[in-house]
Design an enzyme around this catalytic site. Structure first.
Site, PDB file in Angstrom:
ATOM      1  N   LYS A  54      42.592  43.971  34.794  1.00  9.94           N
ATOM      2  CA  LYS A  54      41.538  44.984  34.628  1.00  9.94           C
ATOM      3  C   LYS A  54      41.104  45.522  35.989  1.00  9.94           C
ATOM      4  CE  LYS A  54      40.004  43.108  30.242  1.00  9.94           C
ATOM      5  NZ  LYS A  54      39.146  42.189  29.500  1.00  9.94           N
ATOM      6  N   GLN A  98      33.664  38.907  30.710  1.00  4.71           N
ATOM      7  CA  GLN A  98      34.881  38.402  30.069  1.00  4.71           C
ATOM      8  C   GLN A  98      34.555  37.227  29.133  1.00  4.71           C
ATOM      9  OE1 GLN A  98      38.105  39.781  30.483  1.00  4.71           O
ATOM     10  NE2 GLN A  98      38.591  38.390  28.806  1.00  4.71           N
ATOM     11  N   ASP A 121      32.699  47.357  26.434  1.00  7.32           N
ATOM     12  CA  ASP A 121      33.430  46.594  25.423  1.00  7.32           C
ATOM     13  C   ASP A 121      32.981  47.013  24.024  1.00  7.32           C
ATOM     14  OD1 ASP A 121      35.461  44.883  26.081  1.00  7.32           O
ATOM     15  OD2 ASP A 121      34.151  43.226  26.671  1.00  7.32           O
TER      16      ASP A 121
END
Ligand code: NAP
Length: 295
Positions: A54, A98, A121
């Site tokens: 990422k 994460q 997200d």
């Protein structure tokens, strides 16, 4: 049956180029450089790989990338303080914590502490609510990637029968909602579904997000169906050879009946990161009331 291989890798590469162009436009026109902050707590090896990819791709697309690596002893309140700091940081447009987090940290508290406008997200309750009321918010990256592939390979989705196996908050449920918003007739199957083979066999579009290697067999799939395999499962190592990555769909048999199918690796996986970058640009534009460059 001849099948089309849905090449997520090449689709994602094109999408990342479009994102990079959009970043360039924002830079030239408005003198801003979107910024994504990624927070990793602990040392989960799979998470380390995801975060590394990422960060690399964020930088490659011309955005600012900020990385916070915290020890697995980090307390929930320290993590909340960091999220709050990033919420107030004007240089940061997207915040990604994460998952999974260590057991002593409540994931829901952290996800919902992220400002909805920076929740790239798309997991926070306000963004889930926007998706289920068909209002545009930030959409979870993996289902968004699946939808972009489906729209490109199938075209019009309206009226299709779609079955999603899996009802997680991060894949199954938002995928179902996205396909419902496209006017598909949607069924969600899960571990308590009876006669799952017959349920799947009715699908024009079958999305597998189960987490079980080669779970979906050819007898479950209607001839000509389009199959999207979200699963990422590592098989046990054989001797010195590292275990292979396989999906939730038994590719070898299902490709004999499907009209189109995603491979693993190289299908949905690359789309997830590409959509994260896209969401960061979307967030940067929405927050400032800028028109979003085409992506
Ligand atoms: P999850 O939270 O573990 O959810 C799995 C779902 O599968 C659950 O809803 C579960 O049903 C259902 N399930 C489990 N066993 C089943 C069975 N025997 N029959 C029918 N349904 C069954 O997993 P997830 O986070 O959604 O991830 C699913 C897979 O996608 C994993 O392999 C993961 O690694 C992969 N993934 C890939 C990406 C990507 O970028 N490509 C992103 C995210 C996830 P219940 O709810 O009834 O327990």
């Amino acid at each position: 049956m001849n099948y089309t291989l849905i090449d997520g890798k090449s689709f994602a590469e094109k999408l990342v180029m479009k994102v990079a162009n959009a970043v360039n436009v924002l830079n030239t026109k408005h003198h801003i450089k979107p910024g994504l902050a990624v927070v990793l707590v602990g040392q989960n090896p799979a998470s380390e790989v995801y975060v590394k990819n990422k960060v690399r791709q964020t930088k490659n697309s011309g955005m600012n990338s900020v990385e916070h690596r915290l020890p697995d002893t980090t307390s929930e309140s320290d993590l909340l303080s960091l999220v709050n700091k990033l919420n107030e940081d004007d240089e940061i447009d997207g915040i990604l914590v994460q998952l999974p987090l260590p057991d002593h940290i409540n994931e829901n508290s952290i996800i919902n502490a992220i400002k909805p406008s920076k929740d790239v997200d798309g997991f926070s309750i306000p963004n889930v609510g926007l998706l289920s009321t068909s209002v545009s918010g930030l959409i979870p990256c993996t289902p968004l990637g699946c939808l972009l592939l489906l729209k490109s390979y199938v075209g019009e989705l309206s009226g299709k029968s779609a079955v999603i196996i899996g009802r997680s908050n991060i894949v199954g449920k938002p995928m179902a909602q996205l396909l419902l918003n496209e006017n598909c007739t949607v069924t969600i199957a899960h571990s308590k579904t009876k006669n799952i083979e017959a349920v799947c066999k009715g699908a024009d579009i079958l999305v597998a997000a189960v987490g079980r290697p080669n779970f979906v067999k050819s007898e479950w799939v209607k001839k000509g169906a389009v199959v999207i395999d979200v699963g990422i499962n590592r098989l046990p190592p054989e001797g010195d050879i590292k275990g292979r990555l396989v999906g939730d769909v038994d590719f070898n048999s299902v490709s004999n009946v499907a009209s189109a199918i995603t491979p693993v690796p190289g299908g949905v996986g690359p789309m997830t990161i590409a959509c994260l970058l896209r969401n960061t640009v979307t967030a940067a534009c929405k927050r400032r009331n800028f028109n979003e460059p085409e992506m």
